[in-house]
Design a protein around this motif. Structure first.
Motif, PDB file in Angstrom:
ATOM      1  N   TYR A   8       0.861  -1.175   0.000  1.00  0.00           N
ATOM      2  CA  TYR A   8       0.000   0.000   0.000  1.00  0.00           C
ATOM      3  C   TYR A   8       0.899   1.226   0.000  1.00  0.00           C
ATOM      4  O   TYR A   8       1.580   1.497   0.983  1.00  0.00           O
ATOM      5  CB  TYR A   8      -0.900  -0.025   1.236  1.00  0.00           C
ATOM      6  CG  TYR A   8      -1.820   1.145   1.362  1.00  0.00           C
ATOM      7  CD1 TYR A   8      -2.951   1.249   0.575  1.00  0.00           C
ATOM      8  CD2 TYR A   8      -1.564   2.151   2.272  1.00  0.00           C
ATOM      9  CE1 TYR A   8      -3.804   2.327   0.693  1.00  0.00           C
ATOM     10  CE2 TYR A   8      -2.405   3.229   2.401  1.00  0.00           C
ATOM     11  CZ  TYR A   8      -3.525   3.304   1.610  1.00  0.00           C
ATOM     12  OH  TYR A   8      -4.369   4.381   1.732  1.00  0.00           O
ATOM     13  N   ARG A  11       4.538   1.059   1.682  1.00  0.00           N
ATOM     14  CA  ARG A  11       4.595   0.164   2.847  1.00  0.00           C
ATOM     15  C   ARG A  11       4.119  -1.228   2.461  1.00  0.00           C
ATOM     16  O   ARG A  11       3.370  -1.405   1.504  1.00  0.00           O
ATOM     17  CB  ARG A  11       3.694   0.690   3.977  1.00  0.00           C
ATOM     18  CG  ARG A  11       3.958   2.100   4.439  1.00  0.00           C
ATOM     19  CD  ARG A  11       5.120   2.270   5.387  1.00  0.00           C
ATOM     20  NE  ARG A  11       5.235   1.296   6.415  1.00  0.00           N
ATOM     21  CZ  ARG A  11       4.931   1.492   7.686  1.00  0.00           C
ATOM     22  NH1 ARG A  11       4.458   2.641   8.089  1.00  0.00           N
ATOM     23  NH2 ARG A  11       5.115   0.543   8.580  1.00  0.00           N
ATOM     24  N   TYR A  13       2.412  -4.829   4.260  1.00  0.00           N
ATOM     25  CA  TYR A  13       1.762  -5.401   5.426  1.00  0.00           C
ATOM     26  C   TYR A  13       1.438  -6.867   5.164  1.00  0.00           C
ATOM     27  O   TYR A  13       0.998  -7.214   4.063  1.00  0.00           O
ATOM     28  CB  TYR A  13       0.434  -4.679   5.712  1.00  0.00           C
ATOM     29  CG  TYR A  13       0.578  -3.196   5.905  1.00  0.00           C
ATOM     30  CD1 TYR A  13       0.812  -2.671   7.165  1.00  0.00           C
ATOM     31  CD2 TYR A  13       0.471  -2.323   4.827  1.00  0.00           C
ATOM     32  CE1 TYR A  13       0.941  -1.296   7.341  1.00  0.00           C
ATOM     33  CE2 TYR A  13       0.601  -0.955   4.996  1.00  0.00           C
ATOM     34  CZ  TYR A  13       0.832  -0.445   6.259  1.00  0.00           C
ATOM     35  OH  TYR A  13       0.966   0.906   6.433  1.00  0.00           O
ATOM     36  N   TRP A  40     -12.048   3.621   5.304  1.00  0.00           N
ATOM     37  CA  TRP A  40     -11.082   3.028   6.224  1.00  0.00           C
ATOM     38  C   TRP A  40     -11.187   1.509   6.200  1.00  0.00           C
ATOM     39  O   TRP A  40     -12.271   0.952   6.104  1.00  0.00           O
ATOM     40  CB  TRP A  40     -11.319   3.519   7.649  1.00  0.00           C
ATOM     41  CG  TRP A  40     -10.885   4.928   7.852  1.00  0.00           C
ATOM     42  CD1 TRP A  40     -11.683   6.032   7.871  1.00  0.00           C
ATOM     43  CD2 TRP A  40      -9.553   5.391   8.050  1.00  0.00           C
ATOM     44  NE1 TRP A  40     -10.920   7.152   8.063  1.00  0.00           N
ATOM     45  CE2 TRP A  40      -9.612   6.794   8.183  1.00  0.00           C
ATOM     46  CE3 TRP A  40      -8.319   4.769   8.121  1.00  0.00           C
ATOM     47  CZ2 TRP A  40      -8.479   7.570   8.387  1.00  0.00           C
ATOM     48  CZ3 TRP A  40      -7.190   5.536   8.338  1.00  0.00           C
ATOM     49  CH2 TRP A  40      -7.275   6.915   8.459  1.00  0.00           C
ATOM     50  N   LEU A  43      -7.021  -3.563   9.083  1.00  0.00           N
ATOM     51  CA  LEU A  43      -6.296  -4.702   8.519  1.00  0.00           C
ATOM     52  C   LEU A  43      -6.193  -5.863   9.502  1.00  0.00           C
ATOM     53  O   LEU A  43      -6.429  -7.005   9.153  1.00  0.00           O
ATOM     54  CB  LEU A  43      -4.905  -4.244   8.072  1.00  0.00           C
ATOM     55  CG  LEU A  43      -4.146  -5.146   7.146  1.00  0.00           C
ATOM     56  CD1 LEU A  43      -4.928  -5.476   5.894  1.00  0.00           C
ATOM     57  CD2 LEU A  43      -2.829  -4.516   6.763  1.00  0.00           C
ATOM     58  N   CYS A  51      -4.413  -2.094  12.803  1.00  0.00           N
ATOM     59  CA  CYS A  51      -3.799  -1.259  11.768  1.00  0.00           C
ATOM     60  C   CYS A  51      -4.913  -0.796  10.851  1.00  0.00           C
ATOM     61  O   CYS A  51      -5.573  -1.608  10.225  1.00  0.00           O
ATOM     62  CB  CYS A  51      -2.769  -2.072  11.001  1.00  0.00           C
ATOM     63  SG  CYS A  51      -2.026  -1.181   9.630  1.00  0.00           S
ATOM     64  N   ARG A  52      -5.138   0.511  10.781  1.00  0.00           N
ATOM     65  CA  ARG A  52      -6.173   1.054   9.915  1.00  0.00           C
ATOM     66  C   ARG A  52      -5.514   1.763   8.750  1.00  0.00           C
ATOM     67  O   ARG A  52      -4.598   2.560   8.931  1.00  0.00           O
ATOM     68  CB  ARG A  52      -7.054   2.035  10.681  1.00  0.00           C
ATOM     69  CG  ARG A  52      -7.927   1.338  11.694  1.00  0.00           C
ATOM     70  CD  ARG A  52      -8.843   2.280  12.371  1.00  0.00           C
ATOM     71  NE  ARG A  52      -9.665   2.958  11.365  1.00  0.00           N
ATOM     72  CZ  ARG A  52     -10.436   3.987  11.615  1.00  0.00           C
ATOM     73  NH1 ARG A  52     -10.510   4.482  12.816  1.00  0.00           N
ATOM     74  NH2 ARG A  52     -11.148   4.557  10.657  1.00  0.00           N
ATOM     75  N   LEU A  53      -6.004   1.456   7.555  1.00  0.00           N
ATOM     76  CA  LEU A  53      -5.500   2.083   6.345  1.00  0.00           C
ATOM     77  C   LEU A  53      -6.637   2.849   5.682  1.00  0.00           C
ATOM     78  O   LEU A  53      -7.763   2.358   5.619  1.00  0.00           O
ATOM     79  CB  LEU A  53      -4.982   1.028   5.368  1.00  0.00           C
ATOM     80  CG  LEU A  53      -3.847   0.138   5.856  1.00  0.00           C
ATOM     81  CD1 LEU A  53      -3.548  -0.921   4.803  1.00  0.00           C
ATOM     82  CD2 LEU A  53      -2.620   0.950   6.159  1.00  0.00           C
ATOM     83  N   ILE A  55      -8.131   3.586   2.489  1.00  0.00           N
ATOM     84  CA  ILE A  55      -8.126   3.116   1.118  1.00  0.00           C
ATOM     85  C   ILE A  55      -8.766   4.209   0.272  1.00  0.00           C
ATOM     86  O   ILE A  55      -9.915   4.581   0.509  1.00  0.00           O
ATOM     87  CB  ILE A  55      -8.898   1.792   0.978  1.00  0.00           C
ATOM     88  CG1 ILE A  55      -8.362   0.734   1.938  1.00  0.00           C
ATOM     89  CG2 ILE A  55      -8.865   1.295  -0.459  1.00  0.00           C
ATOM     90  CD1 ILE A  55      -6.893   0.397   1.768  1.00  0.00           C
ATOM     91  N   ILE A  61      -2.161  -0.121  -4.833  1.00  0.00           N
ATOM     92  CA  ILE A  61      -2.376  -1.255  -3.942  1.00  0.00           C
ATOM     93  C   ILE A  61      -2.133  -2.531  -4.736  1.00  0.00           C
ATOM     94  O   ILE A  61      -2.693  -2.706  -5.816  1.00  0.00           O
ATOM     95  CB  ILE A  61      -3.819  -1.279  -3.400  1.00  0.00           C
ATOM     96  CG1 ILE A  61      -4.094  -0.043  -2.565  1.00  0.00           C
ATOM     97  CG2 ILE A  61      -4.074  -2.533  -2.579  1.00  0.00           C
ATOM     98  CD1 ILE A  61      -5.531   0.081  -2.120  1.00  0.00           C
TER      99      ILE A  61
END
Length: 71
Positions: A8, A11, A13, A40, A43, A51-53, A55, A61
């Motif tokens: 992402y 990074r 994950y 949001w 993950l 862990c919040r990403l 999107i 991605i």
């Protein structure tokens, strides 16, 4: 079993099948007609290290697979 990673932006994950399914649903919602263009994603929802990403459209991605070789 291969290790799967979510790349992402810049990074990376670790991602499991359940999180990948939630990611796919989130991507469908983000790119749906009339959406806000972001959402949001939690993950690691059931872990002690959530862990919040965010999107969003335009953020690169990919899912990467790394094979585990037995010695």
């Amino acid at each position: 079993m291969p290790n799967k990673y979510l790349r992402y932006g810049d990074r990376r994950y670790i991602i499991n099948n359940e999180a990948e399914a939630r990611l796919n649903r989130t991507l469908e919602a983000v790119y749906a007609d009339g959406s806000r263009g972001h959402q949001w994603l939690s993950l690691y929802r059931d872990s002690e290290a959530p862990c919040r990403l965010l999107i969003a459209t335009g953020v690169p991605i990919t899912i990467e697979t790394e094979l585990c070789l037995d010695d």
